[in-house]
Write a protein that holds these residues in place. Structure first.
Motif, short mmCIF file in Angstrom:
data_model
loop_
_atom_site.label_atom_id
_atom_site.label_comp_id
_atom_site.label_asym_id
_atom_site.label_seq_id
_atom_site.Cartn_x
_atom_site.Cartn_y
_atom_site.Cartn_z
N ARG A 1 0.78 -1.16 0.06
CA ARG A 1 -0.11 0.03 -0.14
C ARG A 1 0.78 1.25 -0.12
NH1 ARG A 1 -3.06 -3.22 3.83
NH2 ARG A 1 -2.06 -2.11 5.55
N ASN A 2 2.14 1.24 0.47
CA ASN A 2 2.92 2.25 0.66
C ASN A 2 4.23 2.47 -0.52
OD1 ASN A 2 2.22 3.98 3.27
ND2 ASN A 2 2.10 1.54 3.79
N ALA A 3 4.00 1.26 -1.40
CA ALA A 3 5.17 1.40 -2.32
C ALA A 3 4.80 1.76 -3.76
CB ALA A 3 5.79 -0.10 -2.29
N THR A 4 5.66 2.16 -4.62
CA THR A 4 5.31 2.28 -5.91
C THR A 4 5.66 0.88 -6.67
OG1 THR A 4 6.00 4.55 -5.68
CG2 THR A 4 5.87 3.79 -7.86
N HIS A 5 4.65 0.36 -7.33
CA HIS A 5 4.73 -0.78 -8.10
C HIS A 5 5.08 -0.43 -9.88
CE1 HIS A 5 3.20 -4.18 -10.72
NE2 HIS A 5 4.06 -4.99 -9.86
N GLN B 1 8.66 -4.80 -9.11
CA GLN B 1 9.51 -3.90 -8.20
C GLN B 1 8.58 -3.13 -7.31
OE1 GLN B 1 13.82 -3.14 -10.15
NE2 GLN B 1 12.03 -2.30 -11.57
N PHE B 2 8.84 -2.74 -6.31
CA PHE B 2 8.37 -1.92 -5.47
C PHE B 2 9.15 -0.94 -4.49
CE2 PHE B 2 6.64 -6.26 -5.78
CZ PHE B 2 5.63 -6.11 -5.99
N GLY B 3 9.09 0.30 -4.95
CA GLY B 3 10.09 1.26 -4.74
C GLY B 3 9.48 2.33 -3.48
N LEU B 4 10.20 2.36 -2.55
CA LEU B 4 10.12 3.17 -1.24
C LEU B 4 11.22 3.56 -0.42
CD1 LEU B 4 7.98 1.17 1.56
CD2 LEU B 4 9.53 -0.06 -0.44
N ALA B 5 11.28 4.74 0.13
CA ALA B 5 12.35 5.05 0.69
C ALA B 5 12.63 4.20 2.13
CB ALA B 5 12.29 6.49 1.51
N TYR B 6 13.76 3.75 2.45
CA TYR B 6 14.04 2.95 3.67
C TYR B 6 13.15 3.48 4.94
CZ TYR B 6 16.49 0.06 6.97
OH TYR B 6 16.53 -0.71 7.92
#
Length: 399
Positions: free
Chosen positions: A65-69, A89-94
């Motif tokens: 829900r919080n990542a960019t797919h 791939q799922f991008g989100l800051a650490y």
């Protein structure tokens, strides 16, 4: 203060352990000084293999829900696209990843917002000494304090520095020089010259931002890194002169972050009543993409398999703790991570006709497959995580 399990550290490993154990109904205390996990340059992208483990941990949906797919990866080299493959791939800051997991910690888990001064092992009760003067007595202490060595050293643990500055990760944002957006969903750009010590460049989306992670095998004070800090756009053009043919004119925006990684070998980590997870046990090479996989595997095996068994009988001796370190899934993941660290470095830096042939053969085979699929659209793409030289369910780069 007494508890069944004391978790030391509220980063990714500690937050995940506290979430899983709290949901399972165990009495848990987590110790971490930060109300909100602060910005930190570490894992910024998860991939399809990571999610399989996170589903067993019970937090995959919250992270999704919080990542960019993105569902497709473009692979390029020498200024041209050589393949487009389906790849999740799922991008989100650490820090957002950690805070997302933290938000899943049940209210039943007690939180101590302070630092830890020391940990004393014990088969009949380990102790955690807090900076505010309190002491926690726990049947088990899960040490998830990341790469900080102080607490481990106090436990009498030793390690060898086997590969200093094994790799360097450089993080920055990239945007089209003329405005607009990039045409690709995600891209991996492989090196043009082995002499530069470049492993690969990974471009992926976090929200509307195109995030770049550049993986290098260079000294921390290398001339190229110095030039990159002074003029990042010019330095990228020197390192990858044909990159603009693939992505168009672009510029680096925002702060540049540089993170070197040393590889250590831990000796005899077994202590009664204390177990190490994630980077507290071993720091992996970020270039291989196996760091988060190691963390998730450590915590999943510990919290789903070992801790429930351990708490069902008295004591927390070395025979119990040793079973975790000998867990087949954990040891296989650890071995794969170490092997990948050296394999990718050797493939990047290796000199001579054999290494050059291996690099060009990978490039040629991928280009051939891409060409065949262009002629025969029904030919299925080969998923990157199943490449012959890449471990299943890892985030290893594709050559």
């Amino acid at each position: 203060m007494q508890t069944e399990v004391a978790v030391v550290g509220g980063g990714l490993a500690g937050a995940l352990a506290a979430t899983m154990l709290g949901r399972a109904g165990h009495d848990v205390v987590i110790v971490d000084p930060h109300e909100v996990y602060p910005p930190d340059f570490r894992c910024e992208k998860l991939e399809q293999g990571h999610m399989a483990v996170l589903r067993r941990c019970g937090v995959a949906d919250a992270i999704l829900r919080n990542a960019t797919h993105t569902g497709e990866l473009w692979i390029a080299r020498f200024g041209r696209i050589v393949d487009k493959v389906p790849f999740d791939q799922f991008g989100l800051a650490y820090e957002r990843l950690v805070n997302t997991v933290r938000a899943e910690i049940p209210a039943s888990v007690r939180v101590c917002r302070t630092f830890v001064d020391g940990v004393t092992p014990g088969a009949d009760g380990a102790q955690v000494r807090l900076a505010d003067g309190r002491t926690i007595t726990a049947r088990l202490v899960v040490l998830a304090s990341g790469p900080n060595w102080t607490l481990r050293q106090a436990l009498g643990l030793t390690r060898d520095l086997v590969s200093p500055c094994h790799s360097i990760t450089v993080g920055f944002d990239l945007e089209p020089a003329g405005g607009g957006d990039f045409a690709f969903p995600g891209l991996q750009y492989n090196p043009e010259r082995s002499s530069e010590g470049m492993a690969y460049l990974s471009l992926f989306r976090i929200g509307r931002t195109m995030r770049a992670n550049l993986f290098l095998y260079q000294p921390l004070k290398s001339p190229w890194l110095k030039s990159f800090r002074e003029d990042p756009d010019a330095a990228l053009a020197v390192l990858m002169p044909r990159l603009s043919r693939v992505i168009g004119p672009s510029r680096v925006v925002g702060p540049v972050k540089v993170r070197p990684t040393d590889l250590h070998e831990m000796h005899d980590p077994v202590r009664p009543g204390v177990v190490l997870v994630g980077d507290a046990f071993a720091t992996p090479c970020p270039a291989t993409g196996t760091g988060s996989l190691k963390v998730f595997t450590d915590v999943e095996r510990l919290c789903n398999t070992h801790i429930p068994r351990w708490l069902s009988t008295p004591g927390m001796g070395t025979e119990k703790i040793g079973a975790y370190y000998a867990d087949p899934a954990k040891t296989a993941c650890d071995a794969m991570s170490v092997a990948r660290a050296y394999e990718l470095r050797a493939l990047t830096l290796g000199t001579g006709p054999v290494w050059e042939a291996r690099r060009y053969m990978r490039f040629g085979l991928r280009l051939l497959r891409w060409g065949l699929r262009s002629l025969v659209p029904s030919l299925p793409a080969r998923r990157t995580e199943r490449e012959a030289d890449d471990a299943p369910k890892s985030a290893s780069p594709v050559r």
